[in-house]
Design an enzyme around this catalytic site. Structure first.
Site, short mmCIF file in Angstrom:
data_model
loop_
_atom_site.label_atom_id
_atom_site.label_comp_id
_atom_site.label_asym_id
_atom_site.label_seq_id
_atom_site.Cartn_x
_atom_site.Cartn_y
_atom_site.Cartn_z
N CYS A 1 52.57 6.43 -6.21
CA CYS A 1 52.26 7.80 -6.60
C CYS A 1 52.86 8.84 -5.67
CB CYS A 1 50.74 7.99 -6.67
SG CYS A 1 49.98 6.83 -7.80
N ASP A 2 53.63 8.41 -4.70
CA ASP A 2 54.20 9.32 -3.71
C ASP A 2 55.57 9.83 -4.17
OD1 ASP A 2 55.14 10.63 -1.52
OD2 ASP A 2 54.63 9.04 -0.09
#
Ligand SMILES: *Cc1c(COP(=O)(O)O)cnc(C)c1O
Length: 368
Positions: free
Chosen positions: A319-320
Site C-alpha cells: 500500500c506504499d
C-alpha cells in the site's frame, strides 16, 4: 529460461517465485575462476545468503566464503563449509563476534582502525589481520569505501601499529566499489598495495595476502565487459608485481547476480490519467528491494511483446506509494494473471527483502 518452462513452474508453485539456476551458479563461479587464475575466490555471502546457493558453491573446486556476522557464519556452517574456507570481513566487531568466529575456527579478520586492532590483542596468537584500505570510486553504483577503510596514505602506519602491538598482520584488503565497471580501480588500489608492501618489508613486516575485494560487474539493462576481459589488466598487474603473494578476492554480485530469475504476476490493473498501472505480486519490499538499496534495474521479459503499446507503470503489491518499480515504460496491454519475468535477480534482492504489509517473500526453487 524458456518462457514456457517458467509458466509450467509458475503453475506448479505460484508467484512470486525466484528460480535459482544451479548451472548458472556453477558457470558464474567457473568463469570468474578462469578469469582470475590463481586467485582464491571468497564468495561474499552478504549478496545472497540462500543456503541452496551456498551449498552449490561449496561443492566447487577451491571455493571459499566471505562472512561478516554470526548469522552468516551459522548459514555457511549449516551448509557444511569448514572454517578454514572462511574469511571474516566485517571491519567492526564486538568481542563476542570475534569469539564466535574464532570458536568456529575462522583465523583471518579485517580491521581498519586502531580501536579495532586493540580488540585483537587477547587473540593475537589465533587471529591474522588484513588491513582494509579505502579506495574512492564515486563513479560506481555502490560505494563501499565511504563507511570503511583507512586512507591509502595511512595504511602503512596502521600496519606498523598492528605489528608493534604484537598482532599478526597477514595482508591488505580493499573494495573498489560494487558493480564497478572500471578495472583500473583495482590497479590503482594494487599500486598503493605495492608501495605499502615495500615499506612493510623494509620494516621486517611480511605481507602475504592481497585481498582485491569484490565489485566485479554484471549486465543488467546494459552490457558490461565479459569477465575475462574485465579481469585481464588485473591479472597482468598481479603477474608482474605480486607473484610471491597469495591473492584472494571477495566476489558477491558477479557470482550471485546471474543465478536468479524472478517470475511475478499482474494482480490488478487500473487506467489512471491515461496511463496503465499494473500491480504485480512482487515489489520494492520484496525481491525488488535492490532497486532501493542497491540502485539496480533489472531486465524484464514478457511472454509476448506484440500488439499496440501503451504508456505503463509497474508497481509492487504493498500500500506504499514508494512501491513503484518501472514508470513511463511502453508495454502491450497486460491482463490480470499475466506473468512477467525479470533476469539478473540474484544479488542484493532476496538478501534485503522483507515481509512488509504481510506479503510473504518470494518462494525459491532450484532449477537445472
Ligand atoms: C559487499 C562486499 C563484498 C561483495 O561485493 P560485490 O560488489 O557484491 O562483489 C565483498 N567484500 C566486502 C567487504 C563487502 O562488504
Amino acid at each position: 529460461m524458456e518462457f514456457t518452462r517458467v509458466q509450467e513452474l509458475v503453475a506448479e508453485h505460484g508467484t512470486p517465485i525466484l528460480f535459482l539456476s544451479e548451472s548458472r551458479s556453477r558457470e558464474a563461479y567457473r568463469n570468474l575462476a578462469a578469469a582470475l587464475p590463481g586467485v582464491d575466490l571468497y564468495y561474499a555471502v552478504k549478496s545472497n545468503a540462500q543456503p541452496q546457493l551456498i551449498s552449490i558453491l561449496e561443492t566447487e573446486e577451491r571455493s571459499f566464503f566471505d562472512v561478516c556476522t554470526n548469522g552468516e557464519i551459522d548459514i555457511v556452517k549449516r551448509c557444511g563449509v569448514r572454517a578454514e574456507r572462511c574469511l571474516h570481513t566485517h571491519p567492526i566487531k564486538r568481542d563476542s563476534d570475534i569469539r564466535y568466529a574464532l570458536d568456529y575456527g575462522i583465523k583471518l579478520f579485517v580491521c581498519d582502525n586502531e580501536d579495532e586492532l586493540l580488540k585483537f590483542i587477547p587473540y593475537k596468537n589465533e587471529a591474522g589481520i588484513l588491513i582494509r584500505m579505502s579506495i574512492q570510486n564515486p563513479g560506481c553504483l555502490v560505494n563501499l569505501s565511504q563507511k570503511f577503510g583507512v586512507a591509502p596514505e595511512k595504511t602503512y602506519d596502521l600496519i606498523k601499529k598492528a605489528h608493534d602491538m604484537g598482532l599478526c598482520v597477514k595482508g591488505i584488503s580493499f573494495h573498489a566499489g560494487s558493480q564497478n565497471e572500471n578495472p583500473l580501480k583495482y590497479i590503482e588500489a594494487l599500486d598503493y598495495c605495492k608501495d605499502i608492501c615495500g615499506r612493510a618489508a623494509l620494516a621486517g613486516i611480511n605481507i602475504e595476502i592481497i585481498d582485491i575485494g569484490g565489485g566485479f560487474p554484471i549486465s543488467y539493462l546494459t552490457q558490461v565487459l565479459p569477465i575475462a576481459s574485465f579481469c585481464q589488466p588485473i591479472v597482468e598487474y598481479i603477474s608482474r608485481y605480486f607473484t610471491n603473494y597469495r591473492i584472494i578476492a571477495e566476489p558477491g554480485r558477479v557470482l550471485s547476480g546471474p543465478t536468479m530469475t524472478l517470475a511475478t504476476k499482474v494482480m490488478g490493473r487500473s487506467l489512471r490519467n491515461g496511463v496503465w498501472w499494473y500491480y504485480l505480486d512482487e515489489g520494492i519490499y520484496g525481491s525488488f528491494s535492490g532497486k532501493m538499496f542497491d540502485h539496480a534495474d533489472y531486465p524484464m521479459f514478457l511472454g509476448s511483446m506484440g500488439g499496440e503499446r501503451y504508456n505503463s507503470v509497474l508497481a509492487g503489491p504493498t500500500c506504499d506509494s514508494i512501491d513503484v518499480l518501472y514508470e513511463n515504460i511502453s508495454l502491450p496491454l497486460l491482463e490480470i494473471g499475466d506473468v512477467l519475468v525479470f533476469e539478473s535477480m540474484g544479488a542484493y534482492t532476496v538478501a534485503s527483502a522483507s515481509n512488509f504489509n504481510g506479503f510473504p517473500k518470494a518462494k525459491i526453487v532450484v532449477v537445472e
